[in-house]
Design a protein around this motif. Structure first.
Motif, short mmCIF file in Angstrom:
data_model
loop_
_atom_site.label_atom_id
_atom_site.label_comp_id
_atom_site.label_asym_id
_atom_site.label_seq_id
_atom_site.Cartn_x
_atom_site.Cartn_y
_atom_site.Cartn_z
N ASN A 14 0.86 -1.18 0.00
CA ASN A 14 0.00 0.00 0.00
C ASN A 14 0.90 1.23 0.00
O ASN A 14 1.68 1.44 0.93
N SER A 17 -1.45 6.96 1.85
CA SER A 17 -1.41 7.29 3.27
C SER A 17 -2.61 6.72 4.02
O SER A 17 -2.60 6.65 5.26
N SER A 18 -3.63 6.29 3.28
CA SER A 18 -4.82 5.71 3.92
C SER A 18 -4.67 4.21 4.07
O SER A 18 -4.10 3.54 3.20
N PRO A 19 -5.18 3.62 5.15
CA PRO A 19 -5.13 2.16 5.33
C PRO A 19 -5.93 1.46 4.23
O PRO A 19 -6.87 2.03 3.67
N CYS A 21 -7.95 -2.15 3.29
CA CYS A 21 -8.53 -3.39 3.80
C CYS A 21 -8.74 -4.38 2.66
O CYS A 21 -9.31 -4.04 1.63
N LEU A 30 -5.62 -5.84 7.03
CA LEU A 30 -5.51 -4.39 7.01
C LEU A 30 -4.05 -4.01 6.80
O LEU A 30 -3.19 -4.37 7.60
N ILE A 31 -3.82 -3.29 5.69
CA ILE A 31 -2.47 -2.79 5.43
C ILE A 31 -2.45 -1.32 5.82
O ILE A 31 -3.20 -0.51 5.29
N GLU A 32 -1.61 -0.99 6.77
CA GLU A 32 -1.53 0.39 7.25
C GLU A 32 -1.10 1.32 6.12
O GLU A 32 -0.51 0.90 5.12
N GLY A 33 -1.43 2.60 6.31
CA GLY A 33 -1.04 3.60 5.32
C GLY A 33 0.46 3.72 5.18
O GLY A 33 1.20 3.58 6.15
N GLY A 34 0.90 3.99 3.96
CA GLY A 34 2.32 4.16 3.71
C GLY A 34 2.54 5.35 2.79
O GLY A 34 1.80 6.33 2.84
N THR A 40 3.85 0.24 2.86
CA THR A 40 3.63 -0.82 3.84
C THR A 40 3.05 -2.02 3.10
O THR A 40 2.43 -1.88 2.04
#
Length: 227
Positions: A14, A17-19, A21, A30-34, A40
């Motif tokens: 990802n 900047s947004s997570p 799903c 859930l891939i955290e924001g990167g 991420t």
């Protein structure tokens, strides 16, 4: 080019900047924001990737990415053949900051509102950090989003190429030079025509006088004398 395997796990990234799903039949991830510079990711099996693709457009719209060495084989398995044309976050940012006629057209050609949300997300981010974006870019983003909300897949937006001020000035000078040359040619042609007309004009001469025609006289005869 790597050979994909069902026994192997592949990183799914990802760069937003947004997570993000992702869901399979039995699990959710859930891939955290990167960010494009520091994405991420999580490892997933090919089967999980295939199931996610059947349930969500995340791979089709560029919300999730793969390692470069695995990309071609995985996209082929997902039957996403235009994957090289999918805009990355870096490409979207570059278009919004420094647009060209061709790059703006790539945004206008997006016909999926979920895909266009990525453009709007980057547009909002750049606004929030005070990045300079042209009025043309702002108009394109807002107008195209309204069109997609109205399910208008083919846009009516037409991008007019913008000419650099220096190029425009140079072009104007060229046009003025051509006008001056044309005017000079017209003056020369007019002078030539005037000279030609004067040369062709006939010269007036005195009328020649012809001698009067001689008349013959009949020699008088005796009969004429008697009469």
């Amino acid at each position: 080019m790597a050979t994909i395997s069902k026994e192997k796990s592949y990183m799914v990234y990802n760069t937003s900047s947004s997570p993000l799903c992702l869901s399979t039949r039995y699990e959710s991830f859930l891939i955290e924001g990167g960010s494009p510079e520091s994405p991420t990711g999580i490892p997933l099996s090919l089967d999980e990737i295939l199931i996610i693709n059947s349930r969500s457009p995340v791979f089709k719209i560029g919300a999730a990415w793969f390692d470069e060495e695995d990309a071609e084989e995985i996209y082929s398995a997902l039957r996403i053949h235009n994957w090289r044309d999918i805009l990355t976050d870096r490409e979207i940012e570059a278009i919004l900051r420094n647009p060209t006629t061709e790059s703006l057209q790539r945004i206008i050609d997006i016909d999926n509102i979920a895909y266009f949300e990525r453009v709007r997300g980057m547009f909002t981010y750049l606004q929030n950090i005070g990045a300079q974006m042209s009025m043309q870019v702002q108009k394109v983003v807002k107008t195209r989003y309204k069109e997609l909300q109205q399910r208008k897949t083919t846009s009516s937006i037409r991008v007019v190429p913008h000419e650099d001020p220096q190029q425009a000035a140079a072009r104007a000078d060229e046009v003025n030079d051509l006008k001056r040359q044309l005017e000079e040619m017209q003056r020369m042609l007019a002078g030539f025509m005037a000279q030609s007309a004067a040369a062709d004009e006939p010269v007036e001469t005195k009328a020649e006088t012809k001698p009067a025609a001689k008349t013959t006289r009949k020699k008088p005869t005796a009969e004429d004398t008697e009469a």
